[in-house]
Structure formats: C-alpha cells, structure tokens
Design a protein around this motif. Structure first.
Motif, PDB file in Angstrom:
ATOM      1  N   ASN A  49     -10.685  25.486  46.230  1.00 36.05           N
ATOM      2  CA  ASN A  49     -11.931  25.200  45.532  1.00 36.05           C
ATOM      3  C   ASN A  49     -11.946  25.709  44.093  1.00 36.05           C
ATOM      4  N   LEU A  50     -11.515  26.948  43.867  1.00 40.78           N
ATOM      5  CA  LEU A  50     -11.543  27.503  42.520  1.00 40.78           C
ATOM      6  C   LEU A  50     -10.573  26.770  41.587  1.00 40.78           C
ATOM      7  N   TRP A  54     -11.497  24.420  38.136  1.00 41.68           N
ATOM      8  CA  TRP A  54     -10.821  24.482  36.841  1.00 41.68           C
ATOM      9  C   TRP A  54     -10.284  23.106  36.447  1.00 41.68           C
ATOM     10  N   ILE A 210     -13.717  30.265  35.201  1.00 41.34           N
ATOM     11  CA  ILE A 210     -14.183  30.315  36.581  1.00 41.34           C
ATOM     12  C   ILE A 210     -14.836  31.661  36.881  1.00 41.34           C
ATOM     13  N   MET A 214     -18.715  32.784  37.679  1.00 41.69           N
ATOM     14  CA  MET A 214     -19.125  33.499  38.883  1.00 41.69           C
ATOM     15  C   MET A 214     -19.959  34.729  38.545  1.00 41.69           C
ATOM     16  N   GLY A 350     -17.043  25.114  42.198  1.00 39.40           N
ATOM     17  CA  GLY A 350     -15.865  25.696  42.822  1.00 39.40           C
ATOM     18  C   GLY A 350     -16.194  27.006  43.510  1.00 39.40           C
ATOM     19  N   SER A 351     -16.995  27.850  42.848  1.00 36.27           N
ATOM     20  CA  SER A 351     -17.412  29.116  43.450  1.00 36.27           C
ATOM     21  C   SER A 351     -18.342  28.886  44.637  1.00 36.27           C
ATOM     22  N   THR A 354     -16.383  27.572  47.575  1.00 34.94           N
ATOM     23  CA  THR A 354     -15.549  28.631  48.140  1.00 34.94           C
ATOM     24  C   THR A 354     -16.372  29.521  49.055  1.00 34.94           C
TER      25      THR A 354
END
Length: 412
Positions: A49-50, A54, A210, A214, A350-351, A354
């Motif tokens: 995911n992270l 990106w 990223i 977060m 992405g975070s 995750t």
C-alpha cells in the motif's frame, strides 16, 4: 473504463485465491506451510500500500495500474512454472503487492473525480466490483478444474483477465483526461492549504512524502483510522470463524460451504444499499448498523455452541453477519476518500489502506491464538467486542472528521 478493469482483475484473482493452498500442497507443503503460502497474498497487499501511494503520486493512476498489471502477469507466470515452494510463495506475495497498487490507483481516481453527492454510491459500486469477482471467481475455477483437470487452468484464466485489463487500461480512453476533478465542497475546501478551486489535471508529483503525510494526518489515522481497522478485522474474522464454527459442530464440508455461501450471497446482494444510505443519510448511518450487527452477531454466536439447536443458530447468525458485512460495503473506501487531502490523496490513501489491511491481517491470527489458548467461542466473543468498540469509535469520530452537511444528489 472505471469499473470493468476492476471486475477483470478481481474475477481472475478470485479464481486463483482458493487454489493457492492446493498448489502449495501439490508441491509437497504440509497444511501449515500451505496456509503460510496463501497468507503471502495478504502480506503482499499489506506491504504494497505505501509503495503504491508513492507510485500513484509520482506517475498517476493509469500507469500505476498498467505497471501493476504487467508485474501481476509475471507473478502469475511464476505461479504456473514455480519450481519450488519458495518461488510460489514469492509469486503470491508479488501478486498481493500488485493488487494493492491496482486497488489504490482506482481508489485515488474515484476520490478526486467523483462528486461528493454520490461518492458513497460510486465507491460502493467499486467495492461491489471487487466482490463480484471474488464471488464468481471460485465458481469459474471449479468449472475450469472440472473441464481441464488441472489447477493451472485457473491461473491461465487469470493471465487472460490480466492481459485484457492491461490492454483496456493502456489503449482505452483515459478517465483521468476525460473526467474533470470534482469541485471541493466548502467543508473540504476548508481542510485544504488554500481555497482555490481544483482545475486541470491532478498533479502527479507528490508535494509531501509518505511518512510526512502520515505524521500530518496522525489524528485522523489514529482515531477514525483505528475504527476503520476494527471494521476490517471483523470482516476478516467472519471468513475464518464461520468455517471453523461449522467444523467444531461436526458439519460436513458441503453444509459448511452452503452456510458460508448463503452468508456471502446476502453480503453481495446488499453492496449498493450501503452507498445509498451513506449518500442520503450520512456515513454514520451505514457504519453503525453494520458494526453493531456484526459485533452483536459474533457475541451472540459465542453463546450458542453448546445449545441443542446450535446448527440452526449457526445458520441464522451467519446470515446476520452477511447482512452486516453487506451494509458495510464501500464504507472503508468512502471514509478514506472523505478524509483524504483532495489534491494529493495517494500518499494518505496508502497509509489509510495499510492501516485497514493490517486490521484484516491481524484478525485471523488473533482468532487462531485465542482458539489455541482457550476455545473458539471465546475467539468469536473477542471479535464481537472488537466490533462493538469499533462501533463506538465510529460514533465518536465520524461526526468530528466528516461533516454531515453534504449537497443532496441532483434529481434523486
């Protein structure tokens, strides 16, 4: 161009997933190692995911999907010709990474393109597209297995789906160019760095990394994100607890499959209802009933194991869990889209994904550990408590991070 690539990817993946342990066992793996190979898919999705956030921020949704599709083709070829269990596990892991990249790219596109007035319904359809593939895929695999007599036939079917998907995304009309970004609502505009309207194409270069994203979004990730992770955990636990419960009652495989199948059918039938509720009445009115139903369903199920009508209760609460899961369709996608920065959502998503995927990955391990140290009813009760705590989290944090005032859909 929005939903068909998702259906193709999910259909092929749904055909392959049930056969991964079978492939591992055919290569000499015992039950424990076969389960480990199958879990590589979830681990790959969690780890992907992270990097996917990106990639989407740097090269855009379309090319991320194409690259993920090409790499998925290579991983599927690796699954067909894997000489060792290690190569098979690595191929499954890479497939999970590609699934994460594909899902995040489409999620980011919908976040920036779909107007908030019908965002939930659109994302529920996206979630329903994934569920359609996962629901139909095993039946396709069963037919191919019956026709060709080899598990690799399902992987070749997956390869065909991937090739068509890559060609469609690469050479079809680009939704990023044909669909303008959705205008921001006043509430969303107040959360941005400036009040300027969004115009033109989405920037493909990240302004923040990223981990910086977060840190900036730690409040929503640590509060609403944890509630969302609890929903993912309860969903994942349902897929583990129901088959184990049937086994503990002494039911045969066909009966268990029937009960789980009916629960899954109810789940799939309700995927659009969740979007309707969220768009018309607010996100909380879908999240709360879903979590309360699943939490209370697990808790109630935990008290029925020794009853005379245990099998009847098993079927009834399996249906209740299916209703709750169906009503939660699209909630995680919609909440992520609601709280993501609208100009550069990829890093945040992405975070977010995750965190929610981690909840889904931990739940089966928790069920296994509790069952090993005590008994299956205690594991079901623990999942019920997690569901009710998650419901309280949604009740507390959805109104804080997602304003209720949303424009009504035109003409609906």
């Amino acid at each position: 161009m929005v939903y068909l690539p998702t259906v193709l990817f999910a259909l092929g993946e749904g055909a392959v997933i049930p056969l991964i342990p079978v492939l591992a066992a055919a290569m000499g793996a015992d039950v424990a190692f076969a389960a480990l190979v199958a879990s590589a898919l979830v681990i790959g999705q969690l780890c992907g995911n992270l990097p996917a956030g990106w990639a989407v921020g740097r090269i855009g949704e379309r090319f991320t999907m194409v690259i993920a599709g090409v790499i998925a083709i290579l991983s599927a070829v690796g699954m067909v010709f894997a000489p060792t269990l290690g190569v098979l596990a690595a191929s499954v892991f890479v497939l999970g990474v590609c699934a994460a990249a594909f899902g995040l790219a489409r999620h980011a596109f919908m976040t920036t393109r779909v107007p908030v007035a019908f965002r939930a319904r659109s994302l529920s359809l996206l979630g329903g597209s994934f569920r359609l593939g996962i629901f139909i895929g095993p039946f396709v695999a069963a037919g191919l297995l019956q026709l060709f007599g080899t598990e690799s036939a399902a992987i070749w079917f997956f390869l065909g789906c991937l090739v068509v998907m890559v060609i469609l995304v690469l050479f079809g009309p680009d939704p990023e160019k044909t669909t303008p970004p959705a205008p921001l609502t006043p509430a969303e505009r107040s959360m941005e760095d400036s009040g300027e309207a969004v115009s033109g194409s989405i920037p493909t270069v990240e302004r923040t990394g990223i981990f910086q994203t977060m840190w900036r979004q730690r409040a929503v990730l640590g509060r609403l994100g944890l509630a969302a992770a609890s929903l993912s955990a309860v969903r994942s636990a349902r897929q583990v607890v129901l088959p184990l419960w049937g086994l503990s009652l002494g039911l045969d495989a066909s009966t268990i499959a029937l009960v789980v199948g009916v629960s899954g059918a109810i789940d799939f039938a309700l995927f659009y209802a969740s979007g309707q509720v969220m768009d018309r009445f607010g996100r909380l009115w879908a999240a709360m009933p879903a979590m309360v139903l699943m939490g209370a369903g697990f808790l109630a199920l935990s008290f029925t194991h020794e009853l005379d009508a245990a099998v009847l209760w098993f079927g009834m609460f399996a249906a209740v869990l299916g209703v709750g899961n169906g009503l939660s369709s699209g909630i995680l996608l919609t909440l992520g889209a609601d709280v993501a920065p609208k100009r550069e959502p990829a890093a945040f998503l992405g975070s977010w994904r995750t965190l929610t995927d981690a909840g889904g990955a931990i739940a089966p391990l928790l069920v296994s550990a509790i069952t090993a140290f005590s008994a299956l009813p205690f594991a079901a009760a623990a999942m019920g408590v997690i569901g009710l705590v998650g419901a309280a989290g949604f009740l507390r944090w959805i109104p804080k991070f997602i304003p209720r005032s949303r424009p009504e859909p035109d003409g609906n």
